[in-house]
Design an enzyme around this catalytic site. Structure first.
Site, mmCIF file in Angstrom:
data_model
loop_
_atom_site.group_PDB
_atom_site.id
_atom_site.type_symbol
_atom_site.label_atom_id
_atom_site.label_comp_id
_atom_site.label_asym_id
_atom_site.label_seq_id
_atom_site.Cartn_x
_atom_site.Cartn_y
_atom_site.Cartn_z
ATOM 1 N N ASP A 151 0.843 -1.196 0.000
ATOM 2 C CA ASP A 151 0.000 0.000 0.000
ATOM 3 C C ASP A 151 0.879 1.248 0.000
ATOM 4 O OD1 ASP A 151 -2.229 1.850 0.722
ATOM 5 O OD2 ASP A 151 -3.313 0.006 1.135
ATOM 6 N N HIS A 215 -3.685 6.246 3.135
ATOM 7 C CA HIS A 215 -4.376 5.033 2.724
ATOM 8 C C HIS A 215 -3.796 3.797 3.414
ATOM 9 C CE1 HIS A 215 -5.541 2.048 -0.503
ATOM 10 N NE2 HIS A 215 -6.638 2.771 -0.494
ATOM 11 N N SER A 538 -11.278 -0.487 -0.686
ATOM 12 C CA SER A 538 -9.966 -0.454 -0.035
ATOM 13 C C SER A 538 -10.101 -0.702 1.464
ATOM 14 C CB SER A 538 -9.311 0.911 -0.222
ATOM 15 O OG SER A 538 -8.743 1.021 -1.489
#
Ligand SMILES: *[C@@H]1O[C@H](CO)[C@@H](O)[C@H](O)[C@H]1NC(C)=O
Ligand SMILES: *[C@@H]1O[C@H](CO)[C@@H](O)[C@H](O)[C@H]1NC(C)=O
Ligand SMILES: *[C@@H]1O[C@H](CO)[C@@H](O)[C@H](O)[C@H]1NC(C)=O
Ligand SMILES: *[C@@H]1O[C@H](CO)[C@@H](O)[C@H](O)[C@H]1NC(C)=O
Ligand SMILES: *[C@@H]1O[C@H](CO)[C@@H](O)[C@H](O)[C@H]1NC(C)=O
Ligand SMILES: *[C@@H]1O[C@H](CO)[C@@H](O)[C@H](O)[C@H]1NC(C)=O
Ligand SMILES: *[C@@H]1O[C@H](CO)[C@@H](O)[C@H](O)[C@H]1NC(C)=O
Ligand SMILES: *[C@@H]1O[C@H](CO)[C@@H](O)[C@H](O)[C@H]1NC(C)=O
Ligand SMILES: *[C@@H]1O[C@H](CO)[C@@H](O)[C@H](O)[C@H]1NC(C)=O
Ligand SMILES: *[C@@H]1O[C@H](CO)[C@@H](O)[C@H](O)[C@H]1NC(C)=O
Ligand SMILES: *[C@@H]1O[C@H](CO)[C@@H](O)[C@H](O)[C@H]1NC(C)=O
Length: 754
Positions: A151, A215, A538
């Site tokens: 990620d 994220h 996600s």
């Protein structure tokens, strides 16, 4: 100033792929050259292939450009290949080369960004009797499961990554904690056991494992964050935060620098992670590409071959059909659903009418004051002609018509007809977005008043603007709605099946919470919060990664396909009012929308029996799909041969925990699929099949009863599908095997009648 990225309304945190610009064909660009499985020498070491790769390049690249005879990445542990700068014709020449499986351009995934667990467990617990439940209560999960997260890096100081109570790092761990000016060895600990980054394209490497985007921190803490009391987003959603498997360890693979994420890095991260010794890999990203030009599919294939489970997000391109990505059968594909908590913001118009929408903002506007209301489009137009001075005076509100340019498979930040920058320029006081797909997705916008309403409410607001001389409005402060019913609901943005590459494997596999999920974030601003909300597949993907780690920690010997099967066959298809799970428009959700259903991690601990899918099955899948025997041989470490009668149809016969048939001829002979199951419950057990099928589809299971005993751990059964006179198109149903006690093994099917 806080970065603009972080102020933008978050949604669909699914990384967006941007196809590299179409520059001159012969300008060298980074390409990935994939060469299949790595060959191990007799003593188990991986052969050093770097020299061979350089030699191969030197046969292709003209000698006067010898500086290009170098590797950006060299893949060697779990599979062979490299990334290098190549002109298009060189790439083409390489692709025909002996030993080369595929050659494809590197592309950029461009970045433009607590309650969920209790909810899953509360829902799951209702359905199993107490006895099964308590069976595992005293069983302390092992802390040796390692989840790798590919990620945007990690913010290691987050309380979610503290290692209180953790013992020694498992000795099999071979990973590293890479240092950079902003990331010390001491940032790793017994919880966060590894961190790598990839920034080999730039000589002045500025790379780091630190997350500046937010994220990766969110997904990692969702999968395996520690227990943290009193977590909240400035008091909203207050409670105890924890990941799906707080006892698991985390290894971070940052494939992004501060601006871009590149696909050649994804393959490098897979290669490292498999070598480092992770058990599970979680990828909240993906691209649309054929299997052997898709770094996630290739990396995941070799991960699976090496016993590493790969879980990936389905994408945020719903509700259109055939939008699901990451669909290879060796990937566990996750769609998104809501949880039983939502955030409501109300629009109050000058005429006294109120509309409820979704949004999370800390604004403190009140009933008493309203502001001018205008179309974003008009404001954007005016901004380009009106002087700076006038802008700030007049334009305070904007309303954005329905979205026009939220690209397909869109991601990170929500795009609308008017940019956020325009809004800031115009000194807008707030933002009303009309959007049917995102109307139930509360974006978090900090102090900025923001609300999304659906088309019907939007229409009334627009009408009000059109019919009023001086329209005004205000957005009231966000109200948290706990114990919201019904939940879960399949999120409208969640990508849908059937799989665009083949309709003979059912995708997505399951759904998990992915709307307004509270998890660790990268702190920013004056009074930074440690936790924040994000939405997207996600966010649902790491819920499944955490659930899989939890099951692995209780059943350390289970393979990834056993864990996947357990989570699929025990998934729930009911909501918290006991009704069948629905989608965002109030219809019952079908398996193309929710896969087998919403995961139920505690039930998955005792699935009864499982469908094991082996590497051989995956190789067969590639044969049936149409790849050549030669390619498949290169990808496998065995001397596997494709069967002569390979065909697309046979894909339905792969030993998968669900069934999909992309073409069943009306009034023709029945199509028969076979499955073999492995007992993981009581030694002596008998299961009877119960079929739920639409009336026009004849579905028969034989034998109707299966028996396991001491020397019969595996049993096969067949299912035949024949169209009587069903609706044309996809028909959905399920086969549930029941042992007369606690175990219900549910297998869903999708059959397209033509
Ligand atoms: C790294 O360690 C050095 C010395 O121990 C310290 O001064 C610095 O603040 C640390 N940096 C980070 C990002 O923790
Ligand atoms: C690296 O930095 C040096 C000096 O700061 C600069 O001259 C050079 O162009 C940079 N190289 C790259 C590839 O960015
Ligand atoms: C919990 O957090 C809030 C702010 O988010 C703070 O005001 C409060 O003192 C905290 N309570 C405890 C017990 O730490
Ligand atoms: C990030 O990586 C891309 C390509 O991988 C490169 O073009 C870009 O310059 C990098 N950015 C920084 C800030 O290093
Ligand atoms: C509302 O919030 C703003 C920004 O935080 C603050 O400056 C203002 O004083 C607040 N107003 C009221 C009435 O609380
Ligand atoms: C845009 O400018 C025109 C002409 O000055 C004006 O009539 C109109 O009200 C403005 N629109 C907005 C939304 O401010
Ligand atoms: C409102 O007015 C705009 C043009 O000013 C027009 O395009 C739109 O169709 C109108 N909408 C409604 C709901 O009346
Ligand atoms: C809900 O399901 C129905 C029937 O399958 C479908 O027509 C509709 O488009 C779906 N809506 C959403 C938002 O998923
Ligand atoms: C595959 O085919 C080759 C040659 O046709 C043969 O030598 C080999 O034994 C076969 N492998 C298997 C597993 O059947
Ligand atoms: C392929 O054909 C052979 C013989 O024609 C048959 O025995 C075999 O079962 C077939 N394989 C599959 C996977 O259907
Ligand atoms: C299973 O059944 C066999 C035969 O009925 C019996 O001998 C055996 O004890 C049973 N095993 C268990 C674990 O119940």
């Amino acid at each position: 100033m806080a970065s603009l990225l972080q102020l933008l309304p978050f949604i669909c945190l699914h990384l967006l792929i941007v196809i590299a610009s179409t520059s001159s064909n012969q300008t060298p660009k980074p390409y990935i050259v994939y060469m299949g499985s790595s060959s191990k020498t007799e003593n188990g070491d991986v052969e050093d292939t770097e020299l061979a790769h350089l030699q191969l390049l030197s046969t292709i690249i003209p000698s006067e450009e010898s500086e290009r005879i170098s590797l950006i990445h060299h893949y060697k542990h779990a599979f062979k290949g490299f990334a290098a700068m190549l002109a298009e014709k060189e790439a083409l020449a390489l692709s025909g080369h002996e030993g080369v499986v595929s050659v494809f351009p590197n592309s950029l995934l461009q970045l433009h960004t607590t309650r969920s667990w209790d909810f899953l467990e509360a829902e799951g617990a209702k359905k199993k009797s107490r006895s099964t439940w308590s069976h595992h209560k005293n069983c302390k999960p092992s802390s040796d499961v390692i989840i790798g997260v590919i990620d945007t890096g990690v913010w290691p100081e987050s309380p979610s990554f503290n290692d209180k109570g953790f013992g020694k790092i498992p000795s099999r761990w071979k990973g590293v904690c890479m240092e950079s000016p902003d990331f010390n060895k001491s940032n790793c600990n017994r919880k966060l056991i590894g961190a790598r980054y990839y920034d080999n394209t730039n000589q002045n490497a500025t790379g780091s494992s630190r997350d500046y985007i937010g994220h990766g921190t969110h997904t990692a803490s969702t999968a395996a964050g520690a227990h943290v009391g009193n977590a909240s987003y400035y008091g909203l959603a207050k409670g105890k935060a924890r990941g799906g498997s707080p006892s698991s360890r985390l290894a971070i693979y940052n494939i992004c620098n501060q601006t871009d994420c590149s696909t050649s890095n994804i393959l490098k991260a897979f290669d490292d992670a498999i070598h480092d010794g992770v058990d599970i890999l979680s990828l909240s990203l993906g691209i649309e590409a054929p299997y052997l030009q898709d770094p996630v599919a290739i990396g995941a294939f070799h991960a699976e071959e090496n016993g590493v489970m790969v879980i990936a997000s389905a994408g945020n391109s719903g509700p259109l059909p055939s939008t699901v990505i990451n669909t290879a059968p060796w990937i566990f594909t996750v769609g998104a659903s809501t949880i039983d908590r939502t955030f409501v913001s109300t629009v109050l118009l000058g005429n006294g009418k109120a509309f409820q929408g979704s949004g999370i903002s800390l604004s403190n506007l009140s009933h008493s004051k309203t502001y001018p209301l205008a179309f974003g489009k008009d404001i954007a137009t005016n901004l380009s002609v009106v002087s700076q001075a006038r802008r700030s005076q007049e334009l305070q509100w904007r309303i954005i018509g329905s979205k026009e340019n939220s690209g397909q498979n869109s991601c990170l930040y929500y795009q609308s007809t008017v940019s956020y920058e325009t809004m800031i320029l115009a000194k807008a006081k707030g933002y009303i977005l009309v959007d049917e797909v995102y109307k139930a997705v509360p974006f978090s916008t900090g102090l900025f008043p923001f609300v999304i309403v659906g088309n019907s409410q939007g229409f009334q607001i627009i009408n009000y603007i059109n019919s009023t001389k001086n329209p005004t409005a205000t957005i009231l402060p966000t109200v948290e709605v706990p114990r919201y019913k019904p939940a879960p609901i399949v999120a409208s943005f969640s990508s849908r099946g059937p799989g665009p590459l083949t309709g003979n494997i059912l995708k997505p596999d399951v759904t998990a919470p992915g709307v307004a999920i509270l998890a660790a974030i990268v702190p920013f601003g004056e009074k930074p919060a440690d936790y924040g909300f994000m939405s997207g597949t996600s966010m649902s993907c790491p819920h499944v990664s955490g659930a899989a780690a939890f099951i692995k920690s209780v059943h350390p010997t289970w393979t990834s396909s056993m864990i996947k099967s357990a989570l699929m066959t025990t998934a729930s298809v009911y909501d918290n009012i006991g009704k069948p799970l629905k989608n965002d428009s109030g219809y019952y959700a079908n398996p193309h929308q929710m896969g087998a259903g919403e995961i139920s991690p505690h039930n998955a601990l005792n699935p009864g029996f499982v469908f094991e899918t082996t590497t051989k099955d995956y190789l067969r899948f590639l044969c049936y799909y149409g790849y050549s025997n030669k390619i498949i041989k290169a990808m496998s470490n065995t001397n596997f041969n494709c069967s002569k009668n390979s065909s697309h149809k046979l894909i339905s016969n792969i030993n998968y925990p669900s069934i999909s048939i992309s073409k069943l001829d009306r009034h023709k002979v029945a199509t028969i699929v076979k499955r073999t199951v492995t007992n993981v419950g009581s030694v002596n057990a008998t299961y009877a099949a119960n079929v739920q099928a639409p009336s026009g589809l004849a579905v028969n299971v034989y034998p109707k009863k299966i028996e396991f005993s001491e020397n019969k751990k595996k049993v096969s059964f067949k299912v035949s599908f024949k169209s009587k006179d069903p609706d044309s198109g996809y028909n959905f149903g399920s086969i549930t095997w029941w042992d007369g006690q606690d175990n219900h093994v549910r297998m869903v099917f999708a059959v397209n009648v033509q």
